[in-house]
Design an enzyme around this catalytic site. Sequence first.
Site, short mmCIF file in Angstrom:
data_model
loop_
_atom_site.label_atom_id
_atom_site.label_comp_id
_atom_site.label_asym_id
_atom_site.label_seq_id
_atom_site.Cartn_x
_atom_site.Cartn_y
_atom_site.Cartn_z
N PHE A 1 33.53 34.94 38.99
CA PHE A 1 32.32 35.39 39.85
C PHE A 1 32.82 36.23 41.02
O PHE A 1 33.61 35.63 41.72
CB PHE A 1 31.42 34.11 40.38
CG PHE A 1 30.46 34.53 41.29
CD1 PHE A 1 29.37 35.12 41.08
CD2 PHE A 1 30.77 33.88 42.68
CE1 PHE A 1 28.43 35.45 41.95
CE2 PHE A 1 29.75 33.86 43.56
CZ PHE A 1 28.47 34.91 43.12
N GLN B 1 37.37 29.67 33.01
CA GLN B 1 36.56 30.71 32.76
C GLN B 1 37.67 32.13 32.88
O GLN B 1 38.27 32.01 33.78
CB GLN B 1 35.51 30.88 33.77
CG GLN B 1 34.30 29.69 33.67
CD GLN B 1 33.15 30.33 32.78
OE1 GLN B 1 32.10 30.46 33.07
NE2 GLN B 1 33.48 30.41 31.35
N HIS C 1 33.30 25.79 39.04
CA HIS C 1 32.16 26.18 39.45
C HIS C 1 31.65 27.60 38.92
O HIS C 1 30.79 27.71 38.49
CB HIS C 1 32.31 26.64 40.98
CG HIS C 1 32.21 25.51 41.80
ND1 HIS C 1 31.40 24.25 41.71
CD2 HIS C 1 33.17 24.81 43.08
CE1 HIS C 1 31.83 23.26 42.62
NE2 HIS C 1 32.69 23.68 43.42
N THR C 2 32.81 28.45 38.43
CA THR C 2 32.41 29.62 38.07
C THR C 2 31.77 29.70 36.82
O THR C 2 31.92 28.87 36.17
CB THR C 2 33.61 30.47 37.69
OG1 THR C 2 34.37 30.14 39.18
CG2 THR C 2 33.03 32.10 37.63
N GLN C 3 30.50 30.51 36.78
CA GLN C 3 29.70 30.39 35.65
C GLN C 3 28.98 31.67 35.24
O GLN C 3 29.36 32.58 35.79
CB GLN C 3 28.57 29.32 35.91
CG GLN C 3 27.79 29.76 37.47
CD GLN C 3 26.65 28.80 37.41
OE1 GLN C 3 25.77 29.17 36.77
NE2 GLN C 3 26.47 28.00 38.68
#
Lengths: 264, 208, 253
Positions: C15, C11, A39-41
């Site tokens: 976030f 990533q 999900h992380t973007q």
Amino acid sequence: MDHFPTNWGRPNYNTFDAHATYPLHVHPQPSSSADGVQHTQQPIVTGTSVLALKYKDGIMLAADNLASYGSLARFKGVQRLQAVGDYTIIGASGDMADFQYLQYILDNLIISEEINPQDGHKLGPSEVHEYLSQLLYARRSRMNPLWNSVLVGGFRDGQRFLAYVDLLGTTYKASTLATGYGAYIAQPLLRKAVEGKEDTLTEDEARKIMEDCLRVLFYRDARSINQYQIATISAAGASISGSLKLETSWGFAEGIRGYGGQTQ
Amino acid sequence: MSIMDHNGGSVIAMAGKDCVAIASDLRLGAGAQTIAMNFEKVFPVTDRLYMGLPGLATDVITLREKFRYLTNMFHIKESRPLQPSTFAHLLSSTLYERRFGPYFCEPVLAGLELTPSGTYQPYIAGTDLIGCLNFAKDFIVAGTASDKLFGVAEGLWEPDLGPEDLFETISQTLLNSVDRDAYSGWGAIVHVITADKVVTRTLKGRMD
Amino acid sequence: MPDMSVLAGPQQHQFNPYAENGGTILAIAGADFTVVAGDTRQSEGYSIQTRYAPKVFRLTDRAVLAVNGFAADGNMFVKKVKQRLEWYRHAHAKDMPLRAIARLIQTMLYAQRFFPYYVYNILGGIEEDGSGAVYSFDPVGSYEREACRAAGAAQSLVQPFLDNQIYFKNQTAAPGQSHPTHLPLSDVLSIVIDSFTSATERHIEVGDGLEIYIVLAKGRSLQGVEGLRGLREMSSREDGERVFVLQRELKKD
């Protein structure tokens, strides 16, 4: 051609559900521990600052027309101000794809809440802001944020409305608001020009303040452009200007090394 | 955890009417473990000037001895009283000599400065660990309880307190602040400096 | 070109779903009243987002909740508490008692134990026995009834001051006398205002405005609130517990 949808780039659900206990459309999501959904973007194509202020007749918003791809000025004619229903205008900075998704959601919201029921109930700016806040907060809580800072301006029943919401679901109201670099560069100028004068500033004066702020931003924000739009929302309704060009002067650069002019 | 917090301890100085006060707690720790409850962090420089040195204990002692030496050298060479404002700049430049490998102390000064008219005027000052001077009119705080000391001192301090009221104010400020700090406390010592004498009192504090 | 290689694998950058929005809250219980206060500045980093964002909310005529920490979580939490109190009202035809609200809040906070509301809560009001009460919570629901509590950015500045002025810590009473267990309302209001002016002076995240909620026990006289400049009543009836709000300016720099 493989006509079996679960094979289109997704893990075969037999891996998770050998005996087909789930209908095709609700087969279990792969767990995030493996090479699953990330999900992380980060924002990709981005818009820079949006500015807004309260003036005598209503709310004024401003944003430039640039959508950047990193440091590349990728799309130079993007509209970042958008009317929502009859009483609201929103302005977005951050990821432009996420903003377009927001526009899609809000368009459908207006269709399902105003056009289809035909019951005379309209969504005002506070409702639109609350809806956006809940949406953005819900997305951040799922660790899949919509990467935007949004200003919501509105005018309904003689009342002005101006509020902020961002990718975390953080909200606040004030008589001047600015997102992104505008929060550092334009907000002090806006506060000095507007605070205490919210009920006397004319539209022309407000427009002048906005243009001055956009000009300063254009001089100092490398992700900005000298084409912009200004929107007003007042008793007269919502209006969004066409693309306007900022008047700039670069005479001061003549004597400064690094701005051009000199060859050595 | 910062090296500045390793041994714990706090110091505060306050200005009053024709007097100043400086106080410290008595704890010496190694992280969360208390090693001693008699570790004073305030030292006399002259008859009318005291210096507080909260921070890393080894540097507290090093700096105390260094400034004892420098003060003695000043008296030998200059044959005149060392004024607080002079000492403040000696302090500042000595600390700045170690700009890129500093002593881990934040000194606090409290003293009485001789005016041209022959009277004494309250003088308090503080520096950071590399000697940036801070002259305050009201109070100076430093050490692991500095945030608490700021809050309480800002609430309790008022201008032109006499020696007794100043003693009460600085004592209450220090005790209540160190009681909310795990790294400071275990008793306190207070010096009230007036033109003719210095009154030193040791305070009992919470031992938990 | 932006570095696209990061999009290929997992990533690196994660976030962060939390922010810290500054500000400070404080509550003090009296014998038959409670005072709950908070500043109105909302900030992130060195930027002031707004000079007026309330952190103290009336829940019922006898309960007031102050929230401090991550503003988005705070607002959501208050919204959900109010919703639960409304359901209770519809089911039982009365307002939830204060101690029950306290337990409700602990349950709601602990329900989010593994993705907490990043919020420090202080609940103030009047108990069923008519006494003033303050309950303070940590973000995952540990709670305790107290006579006074500060929380937020300037907690470390204000709490030791309150220890001294409310609990009389490190003070000895005159021979044959004892310290009062509860202070009169006018003294409490002075201490609250002093606490916030001190915190404003020494903490950059505190300032702009001060909002003080005062909850009075049923049948208590208005002594201590009468004649206060700019007092607004928030309660729905005059014959039960009563809630007032008082606004004061704080320095804006």
